[in-house]
Scaffold this motif. Structure first.
Motif, PDB file in Angstrom:
ATOM      1  N   GLY A  63       0.800  -1.221   0.000  1.00 46.12           N
ATOM      2  CA  GLY A  63       0.000   0.000   0.000  1.00 46.12           C
ATOM      3  C   GLY A  63       0.823   1.255   0.000  1.00 46.12           C
ATOM      4  N   VAL A  64       0.129   2.329   0.332  1.00 47.80           N
ATOM      5  CA  VAL A  64       0.699   3.672   0.258  1.00 47.80           C
ATOM      6  C   VAL A  64       0.570   4.314   1.626  1.00 47.80           C
ATOM      7  CG1 VAL A  64       0.330   5.973  -0.733  1.00 47.80           C
ATOM      8  CG2 VAL A  64       0.099   3.932  -2.176  1.00 47.80           C
ATOM      9  N   PHE A  65       1.609   5.001   2.063  1.00 50.52           N
ATOM     10  CA  PHE A  65       1.435   5.843   3.253  1.00 50.52           C
ATOM     11  C   PHE A  65       1.877   7.265   2.963  1.00 50.52           C
ATOM     12  CE2 PHE A  65       5.609   5.478   5.868  1.00 50.52           C
ATOM     13  CZ  PHE A  65       6.372   5.020   4.795  1.00 50.52           C
ATOM     14  N   SER A  66       1.149   8.188   3.571  1.00 51.24           N
ATOM     15  CA  SER A  66       1.367   9.602   3.296  1.00 51.24           C
ATOM     16  C   SER A  66       1.409  10.371   4.604  1.00 51.24           C
ATOM     17  CB  SER A  66       0.215  10.141   2.440  1.00 51.24           C
ATOM     18  OG  SER A  66       0.331  11.547   2.308  1.00 51.24           O
ATOM     19  N   VAL A  67       2.263  11.395   4.624  1.00 49.99           N
ATOM     20  CA  VAL A  67       2.240  12.274   5.794  1.00 49.99           C
ATOM     21  C   VAL A  67       1.552  13.595   5.468  1.00 49.99           C
ATOM     22  CG1 VAL A  67       4.238  11.289   6.949  1.00 49.99           C
ATOM     23  CG2 VAL A  67       4.564  13.136   5.296  1.00 49.99           C
ATOM     24  N   GLY A  68       1.101  13.741   4.213  1.00 53.33           N
ATOM     25  CA  GLY A  68       0.342  14.933   3.857  1.00 53.33           C
ATOM     26  C   GLY A  68       1.139  16.217   3.901  1.00 53.33           C
ATOM     27  N   ASP A  69       2.413  16.140   3.479  1.00 51.03           N
ATOM     28  CA  ASP A  69       3.264  17.325   3.493  1.00 51.03           C
ATOM     29  C   ASP A  69       2.989  18.211   2.282  1.00 51.03           C
ATOM     30  OD1 ASP A  69       4.212  15.103   2.019  1.00 51.03           O
ATOM     31  OD2 ASP A  69       6.183  16.022   1.809  1.00 51.03           O
ATOM     32  N   ILE A  70       3.267  19.489   2.427  1.00 56.29           N
ATOM     33  CA  ILE A  70       3.134  20.446   1.324  1.00 56.29           C
ATOM     34  C   ILE A  70       4.465  21.168   1.160  1.00 56.29           C
ATOM     35  CG2 ILE A  70       1.951  22.532   0.490  1.00 56.29           C
ATOM     36  CD1 ILE A  70      -0.461  21.727   2.174  1.00 56.29           C
ATOM     37  N   ALA A  71       4.922  21.275  -0.094  1.00 59.44           N
ATOM     38  CA  ALA A  71       6.160  22.013  -0.369  1.00 59.44           C
ATOM     39  C   ALA A  71       6.041  22.593  -1.771  1.00 59.44           C
ATOM     40  CB  ALA A  71       7.379  21.082  -0.265  1.00 59.44           C
ATOM     41  N   TYR A 104       0.743  23.871  -3.330  1.00 59.77           N
ATOM     42  CA  TYR A 104      -0.673  23.534  -3.133  1.00 59.77           C
ATOM     43  C   TYR A 104      -1.222  24.248  -1.908  1.00 59.77           C
ATOM     44  CZ  TYR A 104      -0.611  19.708  -6.537  1.00 59.77           C
ATOM     45  OH  TYR A 104      -0.539  18.975  -7.687  1.00 59.77           O
ATOM     46  N   SER A 105      -2.469  24.669  -2.013  1.00 57.61           N
ATOM     47  CA  SER A 105      -3.168  25.154  -0.816  1.00 57.61           C
ATOM     48  C   SER A 105      -3.522  23.939   0.032  1.00 57.61           C
ATOM     49  CB  SER A 105      -4.444  25.898  -1.211  1.00 57.61           C
ATOM     50  OG  SER A 105      -5.368  24.973  -1.779  1.00 57.61           O
ATOM     51  N   GLU A 106      -3.854  24.199   1.262  1.00 56.09           N
ATOM     52  CA  GLU A 106      -4.294  23.090   2.117  1.00 56.09           C
ATOM     53  C   GLU A 106      -5.534  22.431   1.511  1.00 56.09           C
ATOM     54  OE1 GLU A 106      -4.632  24.994   5.946  1.00 56.09           O
ATOM     55  OE2 GLU A 106      -2.563  24.454   6.471  1.00 56.09           O
ATOM     56  N   ALA A 107      -6.422  23.269   0.986  1.00 61.06           N
ATOM     57  CA  ALA A 107      -7.654  22.736   0.387  1.00 61.06           C
ATOM     58  C   ALA A 107      -7.316  21.774  -0.755  1.00 61.06           C
ATOM     59  CB  ALA A 107      -8.521  23.881  -0.130  1.00 61.06           C
ATOM     60  N   GLU A 108      -6.356  22.172  -1.601  1.00 61.70           N
ATOM     61  CA  GLU A 108      -5.983  21.308  -2.733  1.00 61.70           C
ATOM     62  C   GLU A 108      -5.314  20.025  -2.235  1.00 61.70           C
ATOM     63  OE1 GLU A 108      -5.027  24.691  -6.157  1.00 61.70           O
ATOM     64  OE2 GLU A 108      -3.549  24.280  -4.597  1.00 61.70           O
ATOM     65  N   ARG A 109      -4.446  20.170  -1.270  1.00 59.27           N
ATOM     66  CA  ARG A 109      -3.702  18.989  -0.792  1.00 59.27           C
ATOM     67  C   ARG A 109      -4.655  17.973  -0.177  1.00 59.27           C
ATOM     68  NH1 ARG A 109      -0.718  15.014  -0.740  1.00 59.27           N
ATOM     69  NH2 ARG A 109       1.279  14.895   0.374  1.00 59.27           N
ATOM     70  N   GLN A 129      -7.783  17.482  -0.971  1.00 61.81           N
ATOM     71  CA  GLN A 129      -8.476  16.796  -2.071  1.00 61.81           C
ATOM     72  C   GLN A 129      -7.522  15.837  -2.784  1.00 61.81           C
ATOM     73  OE1 GLN A 129     -11.745  16.837  -2.466  1.00 61.81           O
ATOM     74  NE2 GLN A 129     -11.781  18.224  -0.704  1.00 61.81           N
ATOM     75  N   ASN A 130      -6.246  16.216  -2.883  1.00 61.30           N
ATOM     76  CA  ASN A 130      -5.268  15.354  -3.552  1.00 61.30           C
ATOM     77  C   ASN A 130      -5.027  14.061  -2.765  1.00 61.30           C
ATOM     78  OD1 ASN A 130      -5.074  17.250  -5.538  1.00 61.30           O
ATOM     79  ND2 ASN A 130      -3.133  18.125  -4.813  1.00 61.30           N
ATOM     80  N   ILE A 131      -4.994  14.185  -1.444  1.00 59.40           N
ATOM     81  CA  ILE A 131      -4.832  12.974  -0.620  1.00 59.40           C
ATOM     82  C   ILE A 131      -5.992  12.013  -0.898  1.00 59.40           C
ATOM     83  CG2 ILE A 131      -4.916  12.095   1.755  1.00 59.40           C
ATOM     84  CD1 ILE A 131      -3.428  14.685   2.600  1.00 59.40           C
ATOM     85  N   ILE A 132      -7.185  12.591  -0.991  1.00 59.95           N
ATOM     86  CA  ILE A 132      -8.365  11.751  -1.257  1.00 59.95           C
ATOM     87  C   ILE A 132      -8.230  11.072  -2.629  1.00 59.95           C
ATOM     88  CG2 ILE A 132     -10.865  11.834  -1.681  1.00 59.95           C
ATOM     89  CD1 ILE A 132     -10.878  14.194   0.438  1.00 59.95           C
ATOM     90  N   LYS A 133      -7.749  11.843  -3.613  1.00 58.65           N
ATOM     91  CA  LYS A 133      -7.568  11.258  -4.959  1.00 58.65           C
ATOM     92  C   LYS A 133      -6.568  10.107  -4.933  1.00 58.65           C
ATOM     93  CE  LYS A 133      -8.450  15.533  -7.517  1.00 58.65           C
ATOM     94  NZ  LYS A 133      -7.761  16.731  -8.060  1.00 58.65           N
ATOM     95  N   VAL A 134      -5.470  10.304  -4.221  1.00 64.47           N
ATOM     96  CA  VAL A 134      -4.440   9.261  -4.145  1.00 64.47           C
ATOM     97  C   VAL A 134      -5.013   8.005  -3.492  1.00 64.47           C
ATOM     98  CG1 VAL A 134      -2.264   8.629  -2.991  1.00 64.47           C
ATOM     99  CG2 VAL A 134      -2.456  10.815  -4.211  1.00 64.47           C
TER     100      VAL A 134
END
Lengths: 255, 395
Positions: B4-12, B21-26, B28-33
């Motif tokens: 599987g995949v693990f994410s820490v939800g970082d933005i850079a 990315y804005s927090e809002a975009e990130r 939604q992106n986590i959800i897409k992933v």
């Protein structure tokens, strides 16, 4: 390995084995006065140990060629292969000669960066000769003001006499006498076996990192004390008294 | 074996476009992933917990609950749930609720967290981190297994007559992994309870975590949960995949070199010295197979592949390549090498079967409110009458 000593309870090194001394030099020219000082200490130490009936081999780690490895290891957060090899040599040494130039009224940044890579428990009770060179005698206290506290933090065993060589010292027999005194101190500490004894008898009392580079580092199930308060808490939490548990709180490296 | 995949939800900031990315975009992106991971047949999606920018997932259960509703098959998990700064009672409640909402597609990984200021922000002391994690998990373990808990510890206000609601789905708690990279006490706790042990397997030399995993395995056996090679081990790892090896390195390099924690490091050094897998699908397969050689048969392999400022389109492509070109091969290779008797990672279904066999799972039904918003000393109709709640005296 050890043979009985006339003083009851003391273990002296097996004279059949050559002691290993590692000199660390942070000088950057070739030859550097820092390396030269380390070499003189090394030779006098061998002589003093020979006189005491012990054999010794000295090898040198020049930090200059490792400068990039040391810097990369600092930023990546773990020692790379070359830096780890140097650390392993320190771990295996019976004694260390630490020799650094003084820059801007302090120990060389290269030397300190290398020291920053060392596990906190790598040099416990390891005899260390402290030495520095500088462009003026005004910086002589750098050895005792900076090197000595560094090795105190590492709980190493610096010998009593510190060495500092300013340009004029290279023409002074006094420097030679100080080196001889330092070498004699080192030889006595090594011959007594006290360093080994301190480390062996008190190892569990120092703070350690599991899986570290120290020669006695906990690496497996046989090295770990499962009877500590934290371990009992891990196993379902029957910690004894609350006071005992409070004392068990460990100052953890947060990084 | 689970992948599987693990994410820490970082933005850079993206080093190529400069876009952040804005927090809002990130979010939604986590959800897409996560949705793509489900679609391509990956087994696990795990989300970290952070309480500071530039990380977005402060509330993993909220995000995972939505993802649960949007996915069909994938198991949701955390990487990690902070066992130090969260109240274990809230963890018990939040994750039991999430387990119900996700219909059992949930486990969690608990860990200490190493962001220094988070401890004082939540009223805790990082120097007590190990003891906090151990004591808090001991309480969490009981809250999910006992209808009524009386408890007293060092770090939290005592509990008298407390029932954590809802009770876990089918009265079977979510499986717990303990994440650690340096602490033998955490490995010991995982072993004591027969829980899983997870090493994040990043940012450290190859097999640096083997002594800790081996300690866990030996103690797992010591506590009678099975043999050492049957212990439940998970590993992380970073990856970047492209069909051609050099394309992977070239595409990944700017993201690596500009990411704060890697500045000053060399990608080639990092690839040689650590478990990171950058290359063709076959190279990633080969490297992951070395993990098995070093750590033994293990149950879960997670990949970090949506961080480091990668655009979401690239992250989705990574998930796709992982799910279609890497994992199918790894499944076969791992299966063919696996020693007999090595179990899969527990799932809700396997835990229900282990607890009940063919019998119906327990479905707790509360006793009625007595008028004081409590259901009395036995909170459920089938609660053991011998285990009565002792409420604190109010007056």
């Amino acid at each position: 390995m050890n043979q009985p000593d006339p003083i009851a309870g003391h273990r002296v090194p097996d004279i059949g084995r050559a002691l290993t001394i590692v000199a660390v030099s942070a000088g950057v020219s070739d030859p550097s006065s820092t390396r030269l000082l380390a070499d003189r200490i090394a030779q006098k130490s061998i002589d003093a140990l020979n006189a005491a009936g012990l054999r010794a081999v000295v090898t040198t780690i020049e930090l200059g060629p490792l400068a990039v490895d040391i810097a990369r290891s600092i930023v990546t957060g773990y020692p790379n292969e070359a830096a780890q090899a140097a650390i392993d040599r320190l771990a295996d040494a019976d004694a260390i000669i630490a020799s650094t130039p003084v820059y801007k009224a302090g120990v060389s940044g290269l030397f300190k960066s290398f020291a920053d890579l060392i596990d906190n428990d790598l040099l416990i009770a390891k005899p260390v000769v402290l030495a520095a060179t500088g462009g003026t005698s005004r910086h002589a206290m750098v050895v005792d003001d900076q090197l000595r506290p560094l090795f105190a933090f590492l709980r190493a065993l610096p010998v009593p006499t510190s060495l500092y060589a300013a340009p004029e010292d290279w023409g002074s027999p006094e420097l030679g006498r100080r080196i001889e005194r330092t070498a004699a101190e080192l030889a006595l500490i090594l011959r007594s076996g006290v360093a080994t004894q301190i480390a062996e008898d008190n190892w569990a009392g120092y703070q350690h990192q599991f899986g570290g580079s120290a020669t006695r580092a906990e690496r497996g199930i046989d090295d770990v004390d499962f009877d500590s308060d934290l371990m009992r808490l891990a196993a379902g939490g029957k910690p004894g008294s609350r006071a005992a548990l409070r004392d068990a709180v460990r100052l953890d490296d947060p990084a | 074996m689970q992948f599987g995949v693990f994410s820490v939800g970082d933005i850079a900031p993206d080093p190529i476009t400069g876009y952040t990315y804005s927090e809002a975009e990130r979010i939604q992106n986590i959800i897409k992933v996560a949705k793509r991971a489900d679609e391509v047949g990956l087994d696990v999606f795990a989300l970290g917990e952070h309480h500071n920018p530039p990380f977005v997932p402060s509330s993993p259960t909220t995000l995972l609950a939505f993802i649960a509703a949007e996915t069909r098959r994938i198991v949701l998990s955390t990487s990690v749930t902070l066992m130090t700064t969260n109240d274990p009672v809230r963890i018990a409640e939040d994750y039991a609720m999430l387990q119900h909402v996700a219909k059992g597609r949930l486990d969690l990984m608990v860990g200490r967290g190493n962001t220094v200021p988070v401890y004082p922000w939540f009223g805790k002391d990082i120097r007590q981190g190990v003891a906090l994690a151990l004591e808090n998990y001991n309480l969490l373990h009981r809250l999910w297994r006992e209808d009524v808990v009386d408890w007293e510890g060092r770090f939290r206000t005592p509990l008298q007559g407390f029932t954590s609601t809802p009770r876990p789905l089918d009265d079977v708690p979510p499986f717990v992994w303990h994440g650690s990279i340096r602490t033998p006490e955490i490995a010991e706790q995982a072993a004591y309870y027969g829980n899983g042990f997870f090493a994040n397997h990043i940012l450290a030399p190859n097999f640096a975590f083997k002594p800790l995993v081996d300690l866990y395995r030996r103690r797992f056996e010591h506590y009678g949960h099975g043999t050492a090679d049957q212990a439940i081990v998970g590993l992380g790892g970073m990856s970047f995949i492209a069909r051609r090896s050099q394309d992977a390195v070239n595409a990944f390099r700017p993201y690596y070199e500009n990411y704060p924690i890697f500045r000053g490091s060399r990608l080639e050094d990092h690839m040689a010295a650590t478990p990171i897998t950058i290359g063709s699908p076959q190279e990633v397969v080969d490297k992951v197979l070395t993990f098995r050689e070093g750590f033994g048969d293990y149950q879960r392999q997670l990949f970090a592949l949506d961080g480091l400022a990668l655009p979401v389109e690239v992250a989705l492509e990574q998930v796709e390549l992982l799910g279609t070109e890497v994992v199918p091969v790894l499944r076969k290779e791992m299966e063919s090498r696996r020693a007999p008797g090595v179990p899969d990672a527990p799932t809700h279904a396997s835990l229900v079967a282990a607890k009940y066999g063919d019998a119906e799972p327990r479905q707790p039904r509360p006793n009625p409110n007595r008028g004081d918003n409590l259901s009395g000393t036995s909170p459920y109709q089938d609660s053991d009458p011998a285990i009565a709640a002792h409420f604190p005296e109010a007056f």
